[in-house]
Design an enzyme around this catalytic site. Structure first.
Site, PDB file in Angstrom:
ATOM      1  N   CYS A  86       0.860  -1.182   0.000  1.00 47.08           N
ATOM      2  CA  CYS A  86       0.000   0.000   0.000  1.00 47.08           C
ATOM      3  C   CYS A  86       0.893   1.228   0.000  1.00 47.08           C
ATOM      4  O   CYS A  86       1.677   1.430   0.926  1.00 47.08           O
ATOM      5  CB  CYS A  86      -0.914  -0.005   1.223  1.00 47.08           C
ATOM      6  SG  CYS A  86      -1.984   1.447   1.324  1.00 47.08           S
TER       7      CYS A  86
ATOM      8  N   CYS B  34      -3.225   7.157  -4.669  1.00 45.47           N
ATOM      9  CA  CYS B  34      -2.937   5.720  -4.676  1.00 45.47           C
ATOM     10  C   CYS B  34      -1.502   5.468  -5.115  1.00 45.47           C
ATOM     11  O   CYS B  34      -1.156   5.638  -6.289  1.00 45.47           O
ATOM     12  CB  CYS B  34      -3.914   4.955  -5.550  1.00 45.47           C
ATOM     13  SG  CYS B  34      -3.790   3.158  -5.343  1.00 45.47           S
TER      14      CYS B  34
END
Length: 317
Positions: free
Chosen positions: A75, A238
């Site tokens: 992530c 992201c």
């Protein structure tokens, strides 16, 4: 994006690598994930990271990533949050103007270079894992939408990359429910008809992210609405999605090495990325991306579980 960084209270998870620990957590610790990200302690777009002892000598910490969709291999925004916490709380040795933090993640070793001034982490630049385009100009049949063209790329997670305008939808918050429904429909169809699988590690499989590109997005500045399973938008640009997008652009011959690329989220936040080298992942050509962004510590907390709590793992409404 919120990143709940768990700095204590979780014992070392079994496994000789962080990938093995992730698999163990998926099988045995999903209640812990739900406790951290679902209501009443979390919400429908919550994510986090559980700090662990590293499994390799060249890393300072191990990281297990959690969000409402499950345990992630990697992530990007979460790593920016982890690096910020480690520096600003003194959990790593801090040097100015730059502190290098190497993190052991389920997707591999990730290096975070933290720009530090007066003890404050002003920017984090990640050298992410090898990223690649798996499919270009693929097509999937989606109920209600017909034939949808997409590219599939990997930047730590798999991303179906779709031109939003091709679905007749605007890049507009007022139509967010329609965009979300379309993203989930594309995701289901991809996983049913052409489920992506990592060429080296088959445990890394399935698509839980659809990156809808706004009109005018290009290899210099891209805007995206990122739909994530089971039904929410990424508030950040992201990090792994930025890596996947750069890998896709490079595979198309549009983004050369050592060239800045700005990725913008649905709410207007920005990451800056660039490709620093080429590599290979199994039979596929790949690239090594770096992504820069910033995080802020917004609070600290201790979470408790009363044995009489009727919802020990939280709940989803």
């Amino acid at each position: 994006m919120p990143t709940r960084v768990v700095t204590g209270g979780v014992a070392p998870i079994p496994g000789d690598t962080m990938a093995e620990r992730r698999r163990y957590a998926i099988e045995h610790l999903d209640g812990l994930r739900r406790y951290l990200v679902d209501e009443p302690r979390g919400h429908g777009a919550m994510s986090g990271a559980i700090l662990q002892p590293p499994t390799r000598p060249d890393a300072a910490w191990g990281v297990l990533y959690v969000e409402v969709s499950g345990f992630l291999p990697m992530c990007g925004h979460g790593t920016i949050g982890v690096a910020t916490v480690l520096v600003e709380t003194g959990m790593v040795e801090v040097t100015e103007p730059e502190t290098v933090v190497r993190l052991d993640t389920p997707a591999g070793l990730v290096e975070a270079r933290v720009a530090v001034r007066d003890g404050v982490a002003e920017q984090v630049t990640l050298r992410n894992i090898d990223s690649f385009a798996l499919r270009l100009d693929a097509e999937v049949q989606v109920p209600g939408l017909g034939a949808v063209r997409y590219d599939m790329a990997y930047g730590g997670n798999f991303y179906a990359i779709v031109e939003l305008g091709s679905l007749g939808l605007p890049f507009d918050h007022a139509r967010k429910d329609d965009v979300l429904a379309a993203g989930l429909a594309v995701m289901r169809a991809v996983n049913e008809q052409d489920r992506p699988v990592h060429p080296v590690d088959p445990q890394l499989a399935g698509c839980k992210h659809v990156q809808f590109l706004a009109p005018g997005s290009n290899a210099a500045h891209s805007r995206n609405a990122m739909v994530i399973h089971p039904g929410w938008f990424d508030r950040s640009p992201c990090g792994t999605g930025t890596s996947a997008r750069m890998a896709q652009l490079h595979a198309r011959g549009e983004l050369p090495l050592h060239t800045d690329f700005v990725n913008e989220s649905f709410i207007g936040t920005h990451f800056t990325g660039r490709l620093v080298a080429t590599s290979e992942v199994g039979p596929l050509s790949a690239v090594i991306p770096q992504v820069s962004g910033r995080a802020w510590i917004t609070g600290t907390a201790t979470y408790l579980l009363d044995p009489r709590d009727p919802f020990p793992h939280g709940f989803v409404l």
